[in-house]
Design a protein around this motif. Structure first.
Motif, mmCIF file in Angstrom:
data_model
loop_
_atom_site.group_PDB
_atom_site.id
_atom_site.type_symbol
_atom_site.label_atom_id
_atom_site.label_comp_id
_atom_site.label_asym_id
_atom_site.label_seq_id
_atom_site.Cartn_x
_atom_site.Cartn_y
_atom_site.Cartn_z
ATOM 1 N N UNK A 1 0.993 -1.165 -0.174
ATOM 2 C CA UNK A 1 0.058 0.027 -0.009
ATOM 3 C C UNK A 1 0.928 1.144 -0.151
ATOM 4 N N UNK A 2 0.114 2.513 0.049
ATOM 5 C CA UNK A 2 0.834 3.909 -0.278
ATOM 6 C C UNK A 2 1.498 3.851 1.360
ATOM 7 N N UNK A 3 2.649 4.222 1.328
ATOM 8 C CA UNK A 3 3.338 4.983 2.584
ATOM 9 C C UNK A 3 2.638 6.210 2.849
ATOM 10 N N UNK A 4 2.473 6.297 4.217
ATOM 11 C CA UNK A 4 1.740 7.685 4.455
ATOM 12 C C UNK A 4 2.553 8.937 4.204
ATOM 13 N N UNK A 5 3.900 8.758 4.643
ATOM 14 C CA UNK A 5 4.944 9.811 4.439
ATOM 15 C C UNK A 5 5.108 10.147 2.867
ATOM 16 N N UNK A 6 4.805 11.594 2.749
ATOM 17 C CA UNK A 6 4.789 11.889 1.205
ATOM 18 C C UNK A 6 3.556 11.719 0.557
ATOM 19 N N UNK A 7 2.402 11.111 0.986
ATOM 20 C CA UNK A 7 1.203 10.924 0.095
ATOM 21 C C UNK A 7 0.246 12.094 0.256
ATOM 22 N N UNK A 8 -0.470 12.144 -0.868
ATOM 23 C CA UNK A 8 -1.693 13.031 -0.855
ATOM 24 C C UNK A 8 -2.896 12.236 -0.640
ATOM 25 N N UNK A 9 -3.572 12.765 0.494
ATOM 26 C CA UNK A 9 -4.644 11.885 0.955
ATOM 27 C C UNK A 9 -6.074 12.550 0.849
ATOM 28 N N UNK A 10 -6.864 12.028 0.487
ATOM 29 C CA UNK A 10 -8.291 12.742 0.370
ATOM 30 C C UNK A 10 -9.186 12.070 1.330
ATOM 31 N N UNK A 11 -9.735 12.380 2.203
ATOM 32 C CA UNK A 11 -10.402 11.958 3.340
ATOM 33 C C UNK A 11 -12.044 12.503 3.464
ATOM 34 N N UNK A 12 -13.079 11.476 3.248
ATOM 35 C CA UNK A 12 -14.429 12.113 3.388
ATOM 36 C C UNK A 12 -14.920 12.002 4.768
ATOM 37 N N UNK A 13 -15.824 12.727 5.070
ATOM 38 C CA UNK A 13 -16.439 12.831 6.257
ATOM 39 C C UNK A 13 -15.291 13.323 7.453
ATOM 40 N N UNK A 14 -14.464 14.336 6.834
ATOM 41 C CA UNK A 14 -13.394 14.592 7.902
ATOM 42 C C UNK A 14 -13.621 15.627 8.799
ATOM 43 N N UNK A 15 -14.901 16.030 9.101
ATOM 44 C CA UNK A 15 -14.992 17.100 9.890
ATOM 45 C C UNK A 15 -15.020 16.904 11.123
ATOM 46 N N UNK A 16 -15.193 15.664 11.608
ATOM 47 C CA UNK A 16 -15.022 15.218 13.219
ATOM 48 C C UNK A 16 -14.843 13.651 13.242
ATOM 49 N N UNK A 17 -14.874 13.292 14.433
ATOM 50 C CA UNK A 17 -14.859 11.526 14.609
ATOM 51 C C UNK A 17 -13.764 11.117 13.906
ATOM 52 N N UNK A 18 -13.757 9.830 13.358
ATOM 53 C CA UNK A 18 -13.106 9.099 12.769
ATOM 54 C C UNK A 18 -12.177 9.899 11.513
ATOM 55 N N UNK A 19 -12.727 10.514 10.904
ATOM 56 C CA UNK A 19 -12.476 11.082 9.628
ATOM 57 C C UNK A 19 -11.381 12.216 10.114
ATOM 58 N N UNK A 20 -11.811 13.111 11.222
ATOM 59 C CA UNK A 20 -10.822 14.028 11.816
ATOM 60 C C UNK A 20 -9.597 13.287 12.287
ATOM 61 N N UNK A 21 -9.739 12.232 13.048
ATOM 62 C CA UNK A 21 -8.593 11.553 13.482
ATOM 63 C C UNK A 21 -7.692 10.943 12.288
ATOM 64 N N UNK A 22 -8.350 10.785 11.407
ATOM 65 C CA UNK A 22 -7.157 10.470 9.905
ATOM 66 C C UNK A 22 -6.442 11.503 9.520
#
Length: 256
Positions: free
Chosen positions: A6-27
């Motif tokens: 899988x993609x390494x987190x470092x250097x990645x460009x990440x799109x997260x849905x439902x990002x305003x709170x909860x698990x999405x915000x944590x991501x």
């Protein structure tokens, strides 16, 4: 299992849905802490961003997962994306057959299944064009067994689990991994009505990003998830009956 990493987190460009709170915000928070190059935080309303999200370095993007126009616009705007995290979810807190709102299950299916399907369709070509990467679907223990007290949420998450498996097979030639996260009870607004021990959203995000980087197909992210998996494997009928009895419990608890 595929040997594709899988993609390494470092250097990645990440799109997260439902990002305003909860698990999405944590991501969002965890991805930035682990060196993501950029995080696009998908929110339903750009005029209603939580202070916690505003305090991060993420770029908010309007992304209502039931809106085809929003999804297409977001895919065009986030043209450098290498990771998509499908986190947005809806639990209508209603029954399925004996529902007080017959349309609740349809809304749950729209958000929890068709939403990830459409975002995956839109972002997979973007990720492939950027050399490959990963897609992560945030699911639930309700996806692995019929969970009667969760009404239409359980079948919608089960459908999303199958979506992950099918998308994985289709997208592997494009260098894209797909990881499905089986999540237990987490300390979020969605689980506010549940008493007892609940996981920290950041711990779910940590486990999810680690599983993604390893290219894992499915990851049980927490104690409730793997204990539920074990109980299901040991005695499926007894486990399903126990879930059914929770329909008639007035106060839900993780310790029940």
């Amino acid at each position: 299992m595929s040997s594709l990493r899988g993609a390494p987190v470092e250097g990645a460009t990440i799109v997260i849905t439902g990002a305003n709170r909860g698990i999405g915000l944590a991501f969002v928070q965890e991805a930035l802490a682990k060196g993501a190059a950029k995080v696009y935080a998908g929110v339903r309303d750009l005029g209603d961003i939580t202070p916690e999200l505003a305090a991060t370095e993420a770029e908010p993007v309007r992304l209502e997962v039931t809106s085809t126009d929003d999804i297409r616009a977001a895919a065009a705007h986030c043209a450098d994306a290498t990771v998509l995290i499908n986190n947005a979810g809806l639990h209508a807190n209603d029954r399925l057959v004996k529902a007080s709102d017959p349309d609740a299950a349809r809304r749950e299916m729209e958000v929890n299944f068709f939403g990830p399907l459409e975002t995956t369709r839109a972002f997979a070509p973007v990720i492939a064009a950027n050399g490959g990467g990963s897609i992560v679907n945030v699911l639930s223990v309700a996806a692995i067994a019929p969970t009667a007290f969760m009404g239409g949420y359980s079948p919608a998450k089960a459908a999303a689990l199958y979506l992950g498996g099918i998308a994985r097979a289709e997208l592997e030639p494009d260098g894209i991994t797909v990881t499905s996260l089986i999540v237990g009870s987490v300390d979020t607004r969605m689980a506010a009505h549940v008493d007892g021990n609940k996981e920290d959203p950041r711990d779910i995000a940590k486990a999810g990003l680690k599983a993604m980087s390893r290219g894992e197909w499915t990851c049980d992210t927490d104690r409730m998830a793997y204990e539920s998996r074990a109980r299901l494997a040991l005695d499926p009928v007894r486990y399903e009956r126990a879930l059914g009895k929770l329909l008639f419990v007035s106060d839900l608890s993780t310790t029940a």
